[in-house]
Design a protein around this motif. Sequence first.
Motif, PDB file in Angstrom:
ATOM      1  N   THR A   1     -14.861 -35.586  -4.785  1.00 17.78           N
ATOM      2  CA  THR A   1     -15.817 -34.930  -3.904  1.00 17.78           C
ATOM      3  C   THR A   1     -17.006 -34.458  -4.726  1.00 17.78           C
ATOM      4  OG1 THR A   1     -14.068 -34.159  -2.412  1.00 17.78           O
ATOM      5  CG2 THR A   1     -16.197 -33.040  -2.281  1.00 17.78           C
ATOM      6  N   VAL A   2     -18.184 -34.965  -4.423  1.00 18.58           N
ATOM      7  CA  VAL A   2     -19.396 -34.512  -5.102  1.00 18.58           C
ATOM      8  C   VAL A   2     -19.964 -33.315  -4.352  1.00 18.58           C
ATOM      9  CG1 VAL A   2     -21.724 -35.131  -5.840  1.00 18.58           C
ATOM     10  CG2 VAL A   2     -19.884 -36.825  -5.971  1.00 18.58           C
ATOM     11  N   ASP A   3     -20.090 -32.219  -5.046  1.00 21.98           N
ATOM     12  CA  ASP A   3     -20.707 -31.015  -4.485  1.00 21.98           C
ATOM     13  C   ASP A   3     -22.144 -30.976  -4.987  1.00 21.98           C
ATOM     14  OD1 ASP A   3     -21.576 -28.518  -3.743  1.00 21.98           O
ATOM     15  OD2 ASP A   3     -19.747 -27.472  -4.352  1.00 21.98           O
ATOM     16  N   HIS A   4     -23.095 -31.303  -4.102  1.00 17.99           N
ATOM     17  CA  HIS A   4     -24.497 -31.360  -4.500  1.00 17.99           C
ATOM     18  C   HIS A   4     -25.121 -29.977  -4.649  1.00 17.99           C
ATOM     19  CE1 HIS A   4     -23.682 -35.268  -2.590  1.00 17.99           C
ATOM     20  NE2 HIS A   4     -24.545 -35.750  -3.456  1.00 17.99           N
ATOM     21  N   GLY A   5     -24.462 -28.939  -4.115  1.00 22.08           N
ATOM     22  CA  GLY A   5     -24.996 -27.595  -4.223  1.00 22.08           C
ATOM     23  C   GLY A   5     -26.271 -27.385  -3.429  1.00 22.08           C
ATOM     24  N   LEU A   6     -26.466 -28.179  -2.372  1.00 19.73           N
ATOM     25  CA  LEU A   6     -27.701 -28.107  -1.591  1.00 19.73           C
ATOM     26  C   LEU A   6     -27.558 -27.277  -0.326  1.00 19.73           C
ATOM     27  CD1 LEU A   6     -28.839 -31.837  -1.904  1.00 19.73           C
ATOM     28  CD2 LEU A   6     -29.604 -29.869  -3.244  1.00 19.73           C
ATOM     29  N   SER A   7     -26.334 -26.884   0.000  1.00 22.54           N
ATOM     30  CA  SER A   7     -26.084 -26.102   1.209  1.00 22.54           C
ATOM     31  C   SER A   7     -25.287 -24.857   0.839  1.00 22.54           C
ATOM     32  CB  SER A   7     -25.292 -26.931   2.233  1.00 22.54           C
ATOM     33  OG  SER A   7     -24.785 -26.112   3.269  1.00 22.54           O
ATOM     34  N   PRO A   8     -25.538 -23.739   1.516  1.00 23.37           N
ATOM     35  CA  PRO A   8     -24.725 -22.547   1.248  1.00 23.37           C
ATOM     36  C   PRO A   8     -23.255 -22.748   1.599  1.00 23.37           C
ATOM     37  CG  PRO A   8     -26.168 -22.221   3.157  1.00 23.37           C
ATOM     38  CD  PRO A   8     -26.606 -23.484   2.493  1.00 23.37           C
ATOM     39  N   ASP A   9     -22.962 -23.782   2.400  1.00 22.57           N
ATOM     40  CA  ASP A   9     -21.577 -24.055   2.777  1.00 22.57           C
ATOM     41  C   ASP A   9     -20.901 -25.087   1.880  1.00 22.57           C
ATOM     42  OD1 ASP A   9     -21.442 -22.343   5.029  1.00 22.57           O
ATOM     43  OD2 ASP A   9     -22.559 -23.811   6.221  1.00 22.57           O
ATOM     44  N   SER A  10     -21.594 -25.563   0.837  1.00 20.22           N
ATOM     45  CA  SER A  10     -21.054 -26.693   0.075  1.00 20.22           C
ATOM     46  C   SER A  10     -19.730 -26.360  -0.605  1.00 20.22           C
ATOM     47  CB  SER A  10     -22.075 -27.167  -0.959  1.00 20.22           C
ATOM     48  OG  SER A  10     -22.324 -26.168  -1.934  1.00 20.22           O
ATOM     49  N   ALA A  11     -19.563 -25.133  -1.097  1.00 20.74           N
ATOM     50  CA  ALA A  11     -18.300 -24.772  -1.742  1.00 20.74           C
ATOM     51  C   ALA A  11     -17.144 -24.833  -0.739  1.00 20.74           C
ATOM     52  CB  ALA A  11     -18.402 -23.380  -2.366  1.00 20.74           C
TER      53      ALA A  11
END
Length: 425
Positions: free
Chosen positions: A17-27
């Motif tokens: 799973t790539v977490d792009h860190g572009l959304s506050p919900d990504s985590a």
Amino acid sequence: MAAGWARDHGRPLLALTVDHGLSPDSARWTAFAGEAARAAGADWRALPWTGPKPAAGLPAAARAARHRLIADAARAAGARIVLFGHTADDLAEGERMRAEGSTLGRVRDWSPSPAWPEGRGLMLLRPMLDVGRAELRDWLTARGSGWIDDPANEDPRFARSRARASLLPMGEGGARAVRRGRMRGCDVDDRAPNSLTLSRQDDGSAAVRSSPLPMGEGSFALDRAVSARTLAAALVCAGGGDRPPRGDRLDRLLTRLRAGEAFTAVLCGARLEAGPDRILVTREAGEFARRPAAPQPLAPGIETVWDGRWAVTAAGPGWSVAPAAGRRAALSKADRARLDALPPAARGGRPVLVSDGAAGPILAENAAAVRSLVEERLALALGRMTHESDLAPRAHGAPPRNHLFSGADFTEQGGAPRLQGSKRA
């Protein structure tokens, strides 16, 4: 689906799973993906995209970062194939984006990783391209499984979102009408009962001759009737880069070839020599003078990719790798003789090793394990490796097969790929 196939055939499965860190919900989304993967019986890893994000071209940058992270993780795990869940709707959206001027590449069911050199030797398989997004969600609902809708998919600032919105009135049938290729699932054949296989329909071909040079020299001899696709792939692979030639420049080359003209041209960092009977494509050694770079240090026992074309693993410390161009006179008599056995155009692109403690440069194979990446890369790009066991013995549980570049002539098969076999996952 992949976990069920892996259980049936005794294969390990790693979900990424790539977490792009572009959304506050990504985590939270990443945690959801991890729970779902483990519940299905797969191992799992999160891959964060860290560092600054570009203000412009964010989707393209995110896509490139995603492929690099996935390629590195797959190679670290010893895998040679990564499964992606693109659907028929993704194909339709891509077609709409290209119709509106996007340079986005086409999604294919079986293709090399676009990350280079991180994705070397790695193939991407998309077994869901015959399935619509709504159909997939119905299947998940029937199983009691959930999914995540990214709000960014509704953001009209992004071309993908606009294409998706424009296709909504077409419905599921519209997406199917514009798809390219048909996928039947993760099938198996009898050559390796626990391996994936893919075959191509023969609806067109372009003759390509493999190089008459010794294996691993990184050069190709091509027929003058070579297709645009094959010529573009050969130029990129021989040049060691990752950007295809511009269409207008490629068209001019093909026009000159069709006219029977004898000429020399440089494109994508590669040199094309068109003679009466054949085309020689190799690395353009003049690029090393035009864009000089310091020798690349080699860590002992660690594979290093040099010039996008060679994998070099030094046996001991203190070595760096550099081109033979400009260093021939300093080589030993034996090394000069080995270098001079190659066509003149191919000599300067050969790797040599230099060291502060050495009297002079030496051909890299004298003190390192050296292999050319060019031949396998071209074979993958042209779809000449259609079975998992064609790739390398590193594939989990799959027996090795002979490399499809054997020095004999081969033909690039056109047509849309599809999986075949007697058993569906």
